[in-house]
Design an enzyme around this catalytic site. Structure first.
Site, short mmCIF file in Angstrom:
data_model
loop_
_atom_site.label_atom_id
_atom_site.label_comp_id
_atom_site.label_asym_id
_atom_site.label_seq_id
_atom_site.Cartn_x
_atom_site.Cartn_y
_atom_site.Cartn_z
N ASN A 126 0.86 -1.19 0.00
CA ASN A 126 0.00 0.00 0.00
C ASN A 126 0.90 1.24 0.00
O ASN A 126 1.37 1.67 1.05
CB ASN A 126 -0.91 -0.04 1.24
CG ASN A 126 -1.82 1.18 1.33
OD1 ASN A 126 -1.92 1.95 0.38
ND2 ASN A 126 -2.47 1.35 2.47
N GLY A 150 1.34 2.61 11.32
CA GLY A 150 2.28 3.74 11.27
C GLY A 150 3.05 3.96 12.57
O GLY A 150 3.54 5.05 12.84
P1 PGA Z 1 2.26 0.75 7.99
O1 PGA Z 1 0.83 0.94 7.27
O2 PGA Z 1 2.83 -0.55 7.45
O3 PGA Z 1 3.07 1.94 7.60
O4 PGA Z 1 1.98 0.67 9.47
C1 PGA Z 1 -0.02 -0.14 7.03
C2 PGA Z 1 -1.29 0.32 6.36
O5 PGA Z 1 -1.78 1.40 6.70
O6 PGA Z 1 -1.83 -0.37 5.48
#
Ligand code: PGA
Length: 254
Positions: A10, A172
């Site tokens: 993503n 995040g």
């Molecule tokens: P992250 O985001 O791996 O940066 O924690 C995952 C997501 O929001 O799909």
């Protein structure tokens, strides 16, 4: 037969230029090519999608980060399931918490799910509680979120839906704050139970669940094996070509 693990990249609203996007596609493609035991779904900002060339990569797929439920018309800024399918996308992330934070409701999510299924797009349906409380209210929250996000969906379509369980509190964050594998395992059992109640035991048994939220190449192995998930949805680490390659390599070796 054991399912192949699926890694969804993503990219969110990254990278900043089309040149960087082309470079990132090329690096992702090289990494996927050497990790033949897993499937990789790249979800770029939709305007970069035409740079994606599937060519000989059998395990690399294009996905959208969002779609709209109508097929066309006066919907400024929106992109339909048919449009993303037409440019080669076979997956779509629906109901990501970052979109829900801007007001996307379960009712909107369910319309998007139906639109994607109509266009033969595999749905990556994001669910997840905002926080955990001692009384376990998040179980009820999740149950409702699943039920209302899938309103109108028939049991025989669930095979075209992947659940991306992304507890919002784990997205995040620092990589050491990803969900603990044992807790995740518990949640996968709960999610399957909700699906069993809605669609029957066979549908629940076949359901594939991905985890998302602060996964990197260091915590990936324990989360996937002990958490018993079918793969990941990866944010930040999917736009870091070196780390993403390491992550794919780790999961490919499981
Ligand atoms: P992250 O985001 O791996 O940066 O924690 C995952 C997501 O929001 O799909």
């Amino acid at each position: 037969m054991k399912n192949r693990k699926i890694i969804v990249a993503n990219w969110k609203m990254n990278p900043k230029t089309d040149l960087e996007a082309r470079t990132l596609f090329a690096a992702t493609k090289r990494s996927a090519k050497i990790c033949k035991k897993i499937d990789v779904v790249v979800c770029p900002p939709v305007l970069y999608a035409p740079f994606f060339k599937k060519t000989d990569s059998k395990n690399l797929f294009l996905g959208a980060q969002n779609i709209f439920w109508e097929q066309g018309g006066s919907y400024t800024g929106e992109v339909s399931a048919e449009m993303v399918s037409d440019i080669g996308a076979s997956f779509a992330i629906i109901g990501h918490s970052e979109r829900r934070a801007f007001g996307e409701t379960d009712a909107m999510v369910s319309k998007k799910v139906l639109a994607a299924l109509r266009s033969k797009i595999t749905v990556i349906l994001c669910i997840g509680e905002k926080e955990r409380d001692a009384s376990g209210a998040y179980y009820e929250f999740l149950k409702n979120q699943i039920r209302t996000s899938l309103f109108g969906v028939k049991g025989n379509s669930v095979k075209n839906i992947l659940i991306a369980y992304e507890p919002v509190w784990a997205i995040g964050k620092s990589f050491k704050d990803a969900m603990k594998p044992a807790e995740l395992y518990e949640m996968t059992i709960f999610i399957k139970k909700v699906f069993a109640d809605l669609f029957g035991a066979d549908v629940a048994h076949a359901l594939q669940i991905l985890y998302g939220g602060s996964v990197n190449f260091e915590n990936a192995k324990s989360i996937v094996t002990e958490g018993q998930v079918d793969g990941f949805i990866i944010g930040r680490e999917s736009v870091d070509p070196e780390n993403f390659k390491k992550l794919l390599t780790v999961v490919n070796a499981i």
